[in-house]
Design a protein around this motif. Structure first.
Motif, short mmCIF file in Angstrom:
data_model
loop_
_atom_site.label_atom_id
_atom_site.label_comp_id
_atom_site.label_asym_id
_atom_site.label_seq_id
_atom_site.Cartn_x
_atom_site.Cartn_y
_atom_site.Cartn_z
N UNK B 261 0.83 -1.20 0.00
CA UNK B 261 0.00 0.00 0.00
C UNK B 261 0.86 1.26 0.00
N UNK B 262 1.81 1.31 0.93
CA UNK B 262 2.59 2.54 1.07
C UNK B 262 3.58 2.71 -0.08
N UNK B 263 4.25 1.62 -0.48
CA UNK B 263 5.31 1.76 -1.47
C UNK B 263 4.77 1.87 -2.89
N UNK B 264 3.67 1.18 -3.17
CA UNK B 264 3.14 1.24 -4.53
C UNK B 264 2.18 2.42 -4.70
N UNK B 265 1.28 2.62 -3.70
CA UNK B 265 0.24 3.63 -3.89
C UNK B 265 0.65 5.00 -3.40
N UNK B 266 1.55 5.10 -2.42
CA UNK B 266 1.82 6.41 -1.84
C UNK B 266 3.30 6.76 -1.76
N UNK B 267 4.10 6.45 -2.79
CA UNK B 267 5.51 6.88 -2.69
C UNK B 267 5.62 8.40 -2.62
N UNK B 268 4.60 9.10 -3.13
CA UNK B 268 4.66 10.57 -3.13
C UNK B 268 4.60 11.13 -1.72
N UNK B 269 4.03 10.36 -0.79
CA UNK B 269 3.84 10.87 0.57
C UNK B 269 4.76 10.14 1.55
N UNK B 270 5.91 9.67 1.04
CA UNK B 270 6.74 8.80 1.87
C UNK B 270 7.15 9.43 3.20
N UNK B 271 7.50 10.72 3.17
CA UNK B 271 8.00 11.33 4.41
C UNK B 271 6.94 11.27 5.51
N UNK B 272 5.66 11.42 5.15
CA UNK B 272 4.65 11.43 6.20
C UNK B 272 4.38 10.04 6.75
N UNK B 273 4.26 9.02 5.88
CA UNK B 273 4.01 7.69 6.46
C UNK B 273 5.24 7.13 7.15
N UNK B 274 6.43 7.54 6.72
CA UNK B 274 7.63 7.10 7.45
C UNK B 274 7.59 7.60 8.88
N UNK B 275 7.21 8.88 9.05
CA UNK B 275 7.16 9.46 10.40
C UNK B 275 6.15 8.70 11.25
#
Lengths: 102, 489
Positions: B261-275
């Motif tokens: 989900x995070x890597x395929x659908x939301x790489x654009x928002x990586x900094x926020x989900x990483x936090x």
């Protein structure tokens, strides 16, 4: 035409109402009803987004129908568990099921 | 649309489905004695065939029916699931026979749960993802409450069900927002539209609550603090083979779908989900270990320990990077940890099941002087506990190495230090069990025998735990291929 944001607001309210029911009710069946409200909020969202943004693509509709179906399956399993619970302890109050803790 | 190549790609799933149906029918028509002997064997054959079908297609990279990805990432998790469920079946032969009349349904449900895992880990569409996860959840509720005349099993299932239903509703709300913002349910298409700003005008901010809501659902499946409250109760009350399943396969699925989900659908928002994941990782490992320290039931202690391990797995996801050609990618670490942890934790819970069979309980008292009563069990438990603690050359060491390395490499030093302290804390309570087994005398209790299928399962897991630790390089190579299959390196 009613703007999209109205639908989203109603759905958000319904979702919060369901969540409140889940958190405040002690009767397992009432908690399940809260969950159903939350799922209905999801369905309103899906249908509204589908109608207002991509009426040519059925993904939103299909999603809503699948959510309905799965919710029914989930309710069936949940109610079966509640019946088993009632047979064992004559209660469906979640405060009274406390054998496992620590 | 449904041609031969689709059929071949779906073969692993179809094998599982057919096996589940065959199990139900054999249970219906065979005499009880024949059925008891036949059903576990049938299930294992089905799972093994499905494993081979996945393995034979290793390295493909295709999309089946527009919704399922047949890539190495999915294949990796499918193989782990198939092997782990085989071990669960072996461990449950005597355990379930002694406790319920409905063994046929039990194996059928296990097979269907595995099928749901297959679908969830390869789903590349919100709808399929939801369908896979929810099927897994519903089957898991039934498996947890399988001993319906047992108050504890029933209570565990009720708690699991109530938490699960709410978590999945919250996750769905996140899905609906994500669909609304991007107008599509395809994960790759979502990523493309988020990146290009091709989203609903004035509503793009809805992607932020969507991330949080979706994370709640996955965090529930992977039992991350603060969405873990169901896990200790469900793990303790469920039949122990089911606990094996929940704590390994079901949890691994949570991480697989989270990663996709995070890597395929939301790489654009990586900094926020990483936090977000960073915070969850620190909370999960610390709280899990602190509560595990003061448990008196070994089964419950392992439940909290498995929550803490989820925090370690999450570290890998925090340190994930899409940069090219780096050794020690965080996602490799996740896959490595999932394999090592699946064998080790399944092993520890299998020993608990065997001790329960022999002594009637699984508190620390029941483990006292185990070495005198069942030396093989004590030795096996020692190996699994050392592996959980991360002692080389066992699997747990390899797992820890591959999540610590990327974290240090990405310069998350605080996280690395917290994890290090936690690893030491965890060793404390693992050694408490070792002390009970080897250094506490309990002369009154009689020795007991271990079922043959259980001995088989334990041997397999011991070999696997040593194997992953010693042939670390080969497993790391497979893990990096698996990770690359999704990252597109």
């Amino acid at each position: 035409m009613v703007p999209l944001s109205w639908y989203l607001t109603v759905a958000a309210l319904l979702f919060v109402l369901g969540l409140y029911g889940v958190l405040s009710r002690r009767n397992a069946v009432a908690i399940l009803m809260g969950v159903e409200l939350m799922l209905n909020a999801v369905n309103i969202n899906l249908i509204a987004f589908w109608r207002y943004t991509r009426p040519d693509n059925v993904a939103g509709l299909v999603f809503a129908i699948i959510v309905l179906t799965v919710a029914a399956a989930e309710a069936a399993v949940g109610l079966a568990l509640f019946i088993a619970l009632y047979r064992l302890r004559e209660t469906v109050n979640v405060d009274e099921i406390d054998l496992l803790k620590g | 649309m449904f041609d031969t190549s689709t059929f071949i790609r779906l073969l692993p799933e179809l094998i599982l489905l057919v096996t589940a149906l065959v199990v139900i029918f054999v249970d219906l028509y065979a005499r009880r004695r024949t059925a008891l002997g036949l059903l576990p064997g049938l299930s294992i054959v089905g799972l093994a065939l499905s494993f081979l079908a996945v393995f034979a297609q290793w390295g493909t990279r295709e999309v089946v029916a527009q919704t399922l990805a047949a890539d190495t990432f999915a294949a990796f998790f499918k193989m782990v699931a198939a092997v782990a469920v085989i071990l669960v079946v072996l461990a449950s032969v005597r355990y379930m026979r002694a406790r319920t009349r409905y063994v046929g349904e039990f194996y059928a449900f296990l097979l269907v749960a595995t099928l749901a895992v297959y679908i969830a880990v390869s789903a590349r569409d919100l709808i399929t993802l939801y369908l896979g996860l929810e099927t897994l959840s519903i089957v898991s509720y039934v498996l947890t409450g399988f001993l319906r005349d047992d108050k504890r099993s029933n209570e565990a299932a009720i708690k699991y069900f109530l938490y699960g239903a709410v978590a999945s509703a919250i996750m769905l709300y996140g899905f609906s927002l994500l669909y609304g913002v991007t107008g599509t349910t395809d994960l790759q298409e979502i990523a493309r539209r988020l990146l290009n700003g091709d989203v609903l005008v004035n509503m793009e901010w809805l992607a932020w609550p969507a991330i949080v809501l979706v994370t709640v659902g996955f965090a529930f499946k992977a039992s991350l603090v603060p969405f873990h409250q169901w896990a200790p109760d469900a793990y303790e009350g469920a039949p122990t083979p089911v606990t094996m399943f929940l704590s390994t396969v079901s949890k691994a699925t949570g991480f697989a779908v989270m990663a996709r989900m995070f890597l395929v659908a939301m790489p654009a928002l990586q900094s926020s989900w990483t936090a977000l994941l960073y915070g969850l990782a620190v909370l999960t490992m610390t709280l899990g270990n602190l509560i595990a320290l003061r448990q008196t039931s070994v089964k419950r202690m392992l439940a909290y320990s498995s929550i803490a391990h989820a925090g370690f797995i999450l570290m890998g996801l925090v340190a994930v990077t899409t940069a090219l050609g780096q050794p020690f990618n965080g996602l490799d670490g996740v896959l490595m940890y999932v394999v090592a942890y699946a064998f080790t934790n399944a092993g520890a819970f299998a020993v608990v099941a065997a001790v329960e069979d022999g002594t009637g309980g699984a508190t620390l008292d029941h483990f006292a002087g185990l070495v005198g009563r069942a030396p093989f069990l004590a030795a096996a438990m020692l190996i699994f506990l050392l592996s959980l603690a991360g002692v080389p050359p066992l699997a747990g060491f390899a797992a820890k190495l591959f999540v610590f390395a990327p974290v240090v490499r990405q310069e998350y030093y605080v996280l690395a230090v917290v994890a290090l302290i936690n690893a030491v804390l965890a060793a404390g309570y693992y050694l408490k069990v070792v002390k009970q087994m080897f250094f506490v005398e309990e002369p009154e209790r009689a020795p007991f025998a271990v079922a043959r299928s259980m001995r088989w399962a334990l041997w397999l897991m011991i070999i696997a735990v040593f194997g992953v630790g010693i042939f670390m390089n080969w497993f790391a190579f497979m893990a990096s291929q698996g990770a690359a299959g999704m990252l597109g390196l």
